[in-house]
Design a protein around this motif. Structure first.
Motif, PDB file in Angstrom:
ATOM      1  N   LEU A 196       0.833  -1.210   0.000  1.00  0.00           N
ATOM      2  CA  LEU A 196       0.000   0.000   0.000  1.00  0.00           C
ATOM      3  C   LEU A 196       0.867   1.259   0.000  1.00  0.00           C
ATOM      4  N   ILE A 197       1.902   1.279   0.803  1.00  0.00           N
ATOM      5  CA  ILE A 197       2.771   2.463   0.861  1.00  0.00           C
ATOM      6  C   ILE A 197       3.389   2.742  -0.501  1.00  0.00           C
ATOM      7  N   ARG A 198       3.896   1.710  -1.151  1.00  0.00           N
ATOM      8  CA  ARG A 198       4.525   1.897  -2.463  1.00  0.00           C
ATOM      9  C   ARG A 198       3.512   2.271  -3.547  1.00  0.00           C
ATOM     10  N   SER A 199       2.242   1.954  -3.329  1.00  0.00           N
ATOM     11  CA  SER A 199       1.216   2.309  -4.322  1.00  0.00           C
ATOM     12  C   SER A 199       0.748   3.760  -4.186  1.00  0.00           C
ATOM     13  N   MET A 200       1.086   4.407  -3.092  1.00  0.00           N
ATOM     14  CA  MET A 200       0.667   5.795  -2.876  1.00  0.00           C
ATOM     15  C   MET A 200       1.518   6.734  -3.719  1.00  0.00           C
ATOM     16  N   ASN A 201       0.895   7.836  -4.165  1.00  0.00           N
ATOM     17  CA  ASN A 201       1.668   8.820  -4.918  1.00  0.00           C
ATOM     18  C   ASN A 201       2.353   9.788  -3.954  1.00  0.00           C
ATOM     19  N   VAL A 202       3.192  10.641  -4.484  1.00  0.00           N
ATOM     20  CA  VAL A 202       4.016  11.520  -3.656  1.00  0.00           C
ATOM     21  C   VAL A 202       3.166  12.457  -2.794  1.00  0.00           C
ATOM     22  N   THR A 203       2.060  12.942  -3.320  1.00  0.00           N
ATOM     23  CA  THR A 203       1.204  13.844  -2.543  1.00  0.00           C
ATOM     24  C   THR A 203       0.523  13.094  -1.412  1.00  0.00           C
ATOM     25  N   GLU A 204       0.071  11.871  -1.663  1.00  0.00           N
ATOM     26  CA  GLU A 204      -0.548  11.069  -0.608  1.00  0.00           C
ATOM     27  C   GLU A 204       0.455  10.753   0.502  1.00  0.00           C
ATOM     28  N   LEU A 205       1.671  10.418   0.125  1.00  0.00           N
ATOM     29  CA  LEU A 205       2.711  10.142   1.117  1.00  0.00           C
ATOM     30  C   LEU A 205       3.048  11.390   1.926  1.00  0.00           C
ATOM     31  N   PHE A 206       3.099  12.532   1.269  1.00  0.00           N
ATOM     32  CA  PHE A 206       3.361  13.792   1.957  1.00  0.00           C
ATOM     33  C   PHE A 206       2.246  14.091   2.961  1.00  0.00           C
ATOM     34  N   LEU A 207       0.996  13.968   2.525  1.00  0.00           N
ATOM     35  CA  LEU A 207      -0.131  14.247   3.423  1.00  0.00           C
ATOM     36  C   LEU A 207      -0.182  13.265   4.591  1.00  0.00           C
ATOM     37  N   LEU A 208       0.126  12.012   4.339  1.00  0.00           N
ATOM     38  CA  LEU A 208       0.206  11.029   5.423  1.00  0.00           C
ATOM     39  C   LEU A 208       1.278  11.439   6.422  1.00  0.00           C
ATOM     40  N   SER A 209       2.447  11.818   5.934  1.00  0.00           N
ATOM     41  CA  SER A 209       3.552  12.219   6.812  1.00  0.00           C
ATOM     42  C   SER A 209       3.211  13.464   7.620  1.00  0.00           C
ATOM     43  N   VAL A 210       2.627  14.446   6.984  1.00  0.00           N
ATOM     44  CA  VAL A 210       2.213  15.668   7.676  1.00  0.00           C
ATOM     45  C   VAL A 210       1.174  15.326   8.754  1.00  0.00           C
ATOM     46  N   SER A 211       0.260  14.445   8.421  1.00  0.00           N
ATOM     47  CA  SER A 211      -0.778  14.045   9.378  1.00  0.00           C
ATOM     48  C   SER A 211      -0.184  13.328  10.589  1.00  0.00           C
ATOM     49  N   LEU A 212       0.790  12.484  10.347  1.00  0.00           N
ATOM     50  CA  LEU A 212       1.423  11.779  11.465  1.00  0.00           C
ATOM     51  C   LEU A 212       2.139  12.765  12.389  1.00  0.00           C
ATOM     52  N   TYR A 213       2.813  13.731  11.818  1.00  0.00           N
ATOM     53  CA  TYR A 213       3.497  14.727  12.652  1.00  0.00           C
ATOM     54  C   TYR A 213       2.522  15.649  13.376  1.00  0.00           C
ATOM     55  N   ALA A 214       1.478  16.085  12.711  1.00  0.00           N
ATOM     56  CA  ALA A 214       0.655  17.177  13.249  1.00  0.00           C
ATOM     57  C   ALA A 214      -0.644  16.726  13.917  1.00  0.00           C
ATOM     58  N   HIS A 215      -0.869  15.429  14.074  1.00  0.00           N
ATOM     59  CA  HIS A 215      -2.165  14.949  14.559  1.00  0.00           C
ATOM     60  C   HIS A 215      -2.544  15.479  15.947  1.00  0.00           C
ATOM     61  N   ASP A 216      -1.593  15.737  16.815  1.00  0.00           N
ATOM     62  CA  ASP A 216      -1.886  16.256  18.157  1.00  0.00           C
ATOM     63  C   ASP A 216      -1.385  17.680  18.363  1.00  0.00           C
ATOM     64  N   TRP A 217      -0.979  18.327  17.314  1.00  0.00           N
ATOM     65  CA  TRP A 217      -0.361  19.643  17.404  1.00  0.00           C
ATOM     66  C   TRP A 217      -1.236  20.647  18.146  1.00  0.00           C
ATOM     67  N   GLY A 218      -2.538  20.591  17.934  1.00  0.00           N
ATOM     68  CA  GLY A 218      -3.448  21.533  18.595  1.00  0.00           C
ATOM     69  C   GLY A 218      -3.429  21.455  20.103  1.00  0.00           C
ATOM     70  N   MET A 219      -2.973  20.337  20.648  1.00  0.00           N
ATOM     71  CA  MET A 219      -2.887  20.200  22.105  1.00  0.00           C
ATOM     72  C   MET A 219      -1.787  21.075  22.685  1.00  0.00           C
ATOM     73  N   ALA A 220      -0.913  21.600  21.863  1.00  0.00           N
ATOM     74  CA  ALA A 220       0.206  22.423  22.342  1.00  0.00           C
ATOM     75  C   ALA A 220      -0.204  23.875  22.539  1.00  0.00           C
ATOM     76  N   VAL A 221      -1.427  24.213  22.183  1.00  0.00           N
ATOM     77  CA  VAL A 221      -1.891  25.597  22.294  1.00  0.00           C
ATOM     78  C   VAL A 221      -2.499  25.803  23.671  1.00  0.00           C
ATOM     79  N   SER A 222      -2.037  26.822  24.371  1.00  0.00           N
ATOM     80  CA  SER A 222      -2.577  27.097  25.700  1.00  0.00           C
ATOM     81  C   SER A 222      -3.814  27.968  25.617  1.00  0.00           C
TER      82      SER A 222
END
Length: 110
Positions: free
Chosen positions: A84-110
């Motif tokens: 599945l990973i190899r079947s994804m295009n570059v934009t899908e892989l980028f969005l997946l990576s961004v999502s993994l990094y930023a999924h809890d980012w909003g919790m850092a806001v006071s």
């Protein structure tokens, strides 16, 4: 256009998702978007701000880069699998990576 080959920045995880993203980003030459540079910029920002989550939510497990964010890439590698990973295009892989990094980012806001 994007003809310069990009190497993996040292702080991105060594995993199939990132390796495939870099490989596909390097083979794509009909765009002018820096997938790897944009991901690295986001990674830096999220890793700094995300490390503050435990100041606001001390009862939660650490949400820092080493103990939380990088491990998500290895879990995603296992859950999604190589085919599945190899079947994804570059934009899908980028969005997946961004999502993994930023999924809890909003919790850092006071």
């Amino acid at each position: 256009m994007g003809t310069k080959k990009i190497n993996k920045p040292a702080d991105l995880p060594d995993c199939l998702i990132i390796d495939t993203l870099i490989e596909k980003s390097n083979s794509k030459n009909n765009y002018d978007f820096g997938y790897i540079a944009s991901l690295e910029e986001l990674r830096k920002k999220v890793s700094i701000e995300g490390s503050r989550i435990n100041e606001l939510f001390p009862e939660y497990t650490p949400h820092d880069e080493t103990y939380h964010l990088k491990r998500l890439f290895f879990i995603a590698d296992q859950l999604l699998g190589e085919e599945l990973i190899r079947s994804m295009n570059v934009t899908e892989l980028f969005l997946l990576s961004v999502s993994l990094y930023a999924h809890d980012w909003g919790m850092a806001v006071s």
